[in-house]
Design an enzyme around this catalytic site. Structure first.
Site, PDB file in Angstrom:
ATOM      1  CG  HIS A 168      40.086  41.270  29.603  1.00 25.13           C
ATOM      2  ND1 HIS A 168      40.332  42.480  29.020  1.00 25.13           N
ATOM      3  CD2 HIS A 168      39.367  40.553  28.702  1.00 25.13           C
ATOM      4  CE1 HIS A 168      39.773  42.511  27.820  1.00 25.13           C
ATOM      5  NE2 HIS A 168      39.182  41.353  27.602  1.00 25.13           N
ATOM      6  N   GLY A 169      43.201  40.924  32.516  1.00 28.05           N
ATOM      7  CA  GLY A 169      43.913  41.006  33.799  1.00 28.05           C
ATOM      8  C   GLY A 169      45.011  39.964  33.909  1.00 28.05           C
ATOM      9  CG  ASP A 174      41.589  45.987  25.812  1.00 30.30           C
ATOM     10  OD1 ASP A 174      40.837  45.000  25.713  1.00 30.30           O
ATOM     11  OD2 ASP A 174      42.337  46.182  26.791  1.00 30.30           O
ATOM     12  CG  HIS A 175      38.266  46.903  28.411  1.00 29.04           C
ATOM     13  ND1 HIS A 175      37.345  46.071  29.010  1.00 29.04           N
ATOM     14  CD2 HIS A 175      39.486  46.379  28.682  1.00 29.04           C
ATOM     15  CE1 HIS A 175      37.984  45.083  29.622  1.00 29.04           C
ATOM     16  NE2 HIS A 175      39.276  45.245  29.427  1.00 29.04           N
ATOM     17  CG  ASN A 221      48.258  47.534  29.767  1.00 31.00           C
ATOM     18  OD1 ASN A 221      49.277  47.865  29.181  1.00 31.00           O
ATOM     19  ND2 ASN A 221      47.428  48.405  30.289  1.00 31.00           N
ATOM     20  CB  THR A 222      49.618  46.027  34.857  1.00 23.21           C
ATOM     21  OG1 THR A 222      48.281  46.505  34.714  1.00 23.21           O
ATOM     22  CG2 THR A 222      50.275  46.759  36.011  1.00 23.21           C
ATOM     23  CG  ASN A 275      43.428  41.221  26.774  1.00 25.16           C
ATOM     24  OD1 ASN A 275      43.566  40.374  25.905  1.00 25.16           O
ATOM     25  ND2 ASN A 275      42.558  42.195  26.685  1.00 25.16           N
ATOM     26  CG  ASP A 307      33.706  46.218  28.998  1.00 26.34           C
ATOM     27  OD1 ASP A 307      32.660  45.651  29.382  1.00 26.34           O
ATOM     28  OD2 ASP A 307      34.657  46.472  29.755  1.00 26.34           O
ATOM     29  CD  GLU A 318      34.461  42.756  30.323  1.00 29.19           C
ATOM     30  OE1 GLU A 318      35.366  43.153  29.575  1.00 29.19           O
ATOM     31  OE2 GLU A 318      34.394  43.014  31.528  1.00 29.19           O
TER      32      GLU A 318
HETATM   33  P1  13P Z   1      46.468  43.833  33.167  1.00 27.82           P
HETATM   34  O1  13P Z   1      46.862  45.261  33.057  1.00 27.82           O
HETATM   35  O2  13P Z   1      46.046  43.472  34.549  1.00 27.82           O
HETATM   36  O3  13P Z   1      47.509  42.904  32.650  1.00 27.82           O
HETATM   37  O4  13P Z   1      45.166  43.643  32.279  1.00 27.82           O
HETATM   38  C1  13P Z   1      45.228  43.952  30.924  1.00 27.82           C
HETATM   39  C2  13P Z   1      43.894  43.828  30.314  1.00 27.82           C
HETATM   40  O5  13P Z   1      43.115  42.969  30.639  1.00 27.82           O
HETATM   41  C3  13P Z   1      43.570  44.790  29.262  1.00 27.82           C
HETATM   42  O6  13P Z   1      42.303  44.586  28.749  1.00 27.82           O
END
Ligand code: 13P
Length: 232
Positions: free
Chosen positions: A152-153, A29-30, A176-177, A174, A50, A80
């Site tokens: 993402h996010g 990722d990235h 993650n948080t 995606n 990225d 990206e």
């Molecule tokens: P979040 O942590 O905001 O869910 O984003 C994850 C992400 O986009 C990883 O590439």
């Protein structure tokens, strides 16, 4: 760093050991350009380069080299355009919106998936967040054909907005948080209940188990929400 055979062998071994019957990818990722090259060499099945913070010409040039390499090796390449912001120095900025024409230029290189800013950001969204820009998404979709788009996010985007984005061409979200928060909450509960002090509750395998189970639950919920259950 592990060599090609080691990583590939590890992944194959895990798939067999855990009896995984759906296709899985080992994805970067990235990644930076050098990071992407290293992961391709190490045997990853999917990499994201990225280059969104680079000048467009450089992003295009480097993405093209990686697209060509990935095509030869049968690896997925995510690119990206239009950087996806997040918290910096305690300030959460509004997400950027990518230029559809720039998206088209990168898409035309033959990428497998395209991540493009549509107002999304990593981590928590600010209270005054304007929401996803569906106008931008529509503009990007119109010039990128059937290329799967990546959002993402994913943490904190209202369910209705994610569903609408999926209906408009987003094929990968995606998150993650939110998984990290689920892990944090379950681990905190375990320790605050004093379970690490009972018997062998200090064993990392016991200590980390509730957090891992909480991530699994979050992933299941997201799969239901995104409509990805049974689609592998
Ligand atoms: P979040 O942590 O905001 O869910 O984003 C994850 C992400 O986009 C990883 O590439």
């Amino acid at each position: 760093m592990c060599g090609y055979k080691t990583v590939v062998g590890m992944v194959k071994g895990m798939i067999e050991e855990l009896n995984i019957t759906v296709p899985v990818a080992l994805h970067l990722d990235h990644g930076t350009y050098d990071g992407a090259v290293a992961c391709i060499k190490a045997g990853f099945s999917s990499v994201m380069f990225d280059g969104s913070s680079l000048p467009l010409e450089e992003n295009i040039e480097k993405t093209k080299i990686l697209v060509d390499a990935c095509n030869v090796l049968g690896i997925s390449l995510e690119a990206e355009v239009g950087s996806i912001g997040g918290e910096e120095d305690g300030v959460i900025g509004q997400g950027e919106c990518a230029d559809p024409q720039e998206c088209k230029m990168v898409n035309d290189l033959g990428v497998t998936m395209l991540a493009a800013g549509i107002g999304n950001i990593h981590g928590a969204y600010p209270e005054n967040w304007a929401g996803l820009s569906f106008e931008t998404l529509e503009g990007i979709r119109a010039v990128t054909g059937h290329t799967p788009l990546v959002l993402h996010g994913g943490t904190g985007i209202p369910a209705e907005q994610v569903k609408k984005a999926i209906s408009m061409g987003v094929a990968k979200v995606n998150v993650n948080t939110e998984c990290q928060w689920a892990f944090q909450k379950a681990t905190r509960e375990y320790i605050e209940a004093g379970k690490d002090l009972e018997g062998k509750g200090f064993d990392p395998r016991k200590l980390l188990a509730p957090g891992a189970a909480a991530i699994k639950e979050t992933v299941k919920e997201k799969m239901e929400l995104f409509g990805s259950v049974g689609k592998a």
